[in-house]
Structure formats: C-alpha cells, structure tokens
Enzyme design. Structure first.
Site, short mmCIF file in Angstrom:
data_model
loop_
_atom_site.label_atom_id
_atom_site.label_comp_id
_atom_site.label_asym_id
_atom_site.label_seq_id
_atom_site.Cartn_x
_atom_site.Cartn_y
_atom_site.Cartn_z
N SER A 90 0.84 -1.19 0.00
CA SER A 90 0.00 0.00 0.00
C SER A 90 0.88 1.25 0.00
O SER A 90 1.65 1.46 -0.93
CB SER A 90 -0.95 -0.06 1.20
OG SER A 90 -2.02 0.85 1.04
N HIS A 240 -7.31 -6.07 0.69
CA HIS A 240 -6.18 -5.14 0.60
C HIS A 240 -5.00 -5.59 1.47
O HIS A 240 -3.86 -5.44 1.08
CB HIS A 240 -6.65 -3.75 1.01
CG HIS A 240 -5.60 -2.70 0.90
ND1 HIS A 240 -4.93 -2.42 -0.28
CD2 HIS A 240 -5.08 -1.84 1.82
CE1 HIS A 240 -4.06 -1.44 -0.08
NE2 HIS A 240 -4.14 -1.09 1.19
#
Length: 259
Positions: A90, A240
């Site tokens: 990320s 995620h």
C-alpha cells in the site's frame, strides 16, 4: 526537491541470504510483517523498516513519498546494500515506486502489494475521525479505545490493526506509535500519483488481492509502458491486507518471484 531532514529509520534485521527490504502501509509498522519475515529469514536477510511517523521511527512534520524514499535510500547506503530487493504494501508500495522513479539503478527487483502509481481518492477520513475522538490523557484501558473506534469503524479487524499502535507508557497512560497529527495534515500527499519520466527496467511484480479495488487488472497494460518487465499476480480470497488474509499464498508468490 523538498528540503526535508533525512532520518534514521527504526528497523529489524533477520535471517541470511540476499537483502530484502520490507515497507509497511499507512498506520502500520514493521511488527505487522514479523510472522512472514520469520518464514522468509531462511532464504533472505530481511530488513523490515518503520517508515517515518510510524512505529518506533522518529516523528516529523514533513511526510511525503519523497521524504520517505530519501529515508530508505539513506538506510540502503548506511547498511552498504547493493541493489537490494524491496517489498512494499500500500503506502509502502508507493514509497518503493517513488524510489524507482528517483534512482532505479540503486535498487534490485520490487514487489508492490495492492497499490499502483495512480492518484487515489480519500478513503481514510472515518479512521482519522475515530482516532481523533480518542483522548489519550483520559484513556484508562485499551478496550475503552475500541469502544470509541466502534462509532466510526464497524470492522473488528481494522480496529485491532489500529489499536496495535496504542502504546502503554511506563508512567501510565497511552500514546500513539504513529504521528497522528502529521499523518492527517499530510494525508493528501499519500494520495498523490507517482510520476515516471523514464522506462523502468527493474523487474517489478504488482500483486493484488482478489477482493480489493486498489489496483485493477486492466491497469497492467498501461503500467507495462513504464515497467517493461512488469507483471501482475492476483491472490485469491484476499483483500487489501494480503499479508494478513493469505500469508502462505503471499509467501509462495514472494519466493517464486525473488528466488
């Protein structure tokens, strides 16, 4: 280039073999990666870092991809690492991308977990709102903080992830390990696009979680214009936080790519 003080990053070195640097995401720390680091340590010398304003690294008012990239470049130079491989999740993945845009020749291969260079819309406002509701000076117990977070964050996993940053002081009371004020004030920098003015010849592997929309398969065709040795791998049944959702599948992908 911004005039930001480069800082010494808190880090852990584990294992033996080729150098592999791991960078965490927003609100995270190197501790999030320790179970995977242990499994990688038989094949790599793993350097897991706390990025600035996170974990045990220094808190600063400056917080941008450029400042974080310069911190990591200094770490590489200080530890005399020759073209180390990197993994970034990320925000950490965008730091790796920023580094590639600046001095790709100093880096080896890169794995970018569930992020792309593009600009992103705001997506953490409810988290910031919840965190600012917690008055640390009045907090007696960790479960009190969880009750406050529940008003904005229904997902237990997200709350537990955030509460790992709540540090009990030896003198009593709590502090955040991350620099909440700086993260909030500079949040717009974390949404920015990483721009490339040159072709990247390093091997770069983008990894997406099946249930995440941070990076789409259709983007890879455009990305390959910049990353000529780029590829995209999707990990099934993962969102995620791939390293938390499917650690063993991710481990297999990491070893296949880097070994």
């Amino acid at each position: 280039m911004e005039q930001a003080e480069i800082i010494n990053l808190h880090n852990k070195k584990t294992g033996q073999g080729p150098a592999l640097i791991i960078l965490h995401g927003l609100f995270g720390s190197l501790d999030n990666w320790q179970s995977i680091v242990r499994l990688l340590s038989t094949d790599f010398t793993v350097y897991s870092l706390d990025l600035r304003n996170h974990g045990k690294s220094p808190h600063t008012t400056t917080f941008s991809f450029e400042s974080m990239a310069l911190d990591v470049f200094q770490f590489i130079e200080k530890h005399q690492l020759q073209a180390p491989d990197l993994i970034g999740h990320s925000m950490g993945g965008k730091v790796v991308l920023k580094m590639l845009s600046m001095q790709a020749q100093k880096l080896g291969r890169a794995m970018i977990l569930d992020i792309s260079p593009k600009v992103y819309n705001r997506g953490h406002d409810s988290i910031f709102k919840a965190l600012f509701k917690i008055k640390l000076e009045a907090l007696q117990r960790r479960d009190e903080a969880d009750l406050i977070l529940q008003s904005e964050i229904s997902d237990l996993v997200v709350r537990q992830f955030l509460l790992k940053n709540l540090d009990r002081q030896s003198t009593g009371g709590f502090n955040w390990k991350f620099n909440l004020k700086s993260l909030f004030e500079n949040y717009h920098h974390i949404l920015e696009e990483i721009k490339f003015n040159q072709i990247i010849s390093n091997e770069v592997c983008f990894v997406k979680g099946e249930h995440s929309n941070y990076i789409e398969a259709e983007e890879m065709e455009e990305l390959k214009k910049t990353f000529i040795h780029g590829q995209l791998i999707e990990i099934k049944d993962a969102g995620h936080w791939i390293h938390a959702d499917q650690p063993m599948k991710l481990l297999e992908v990491i070893k296949t790519f880097f070994l």
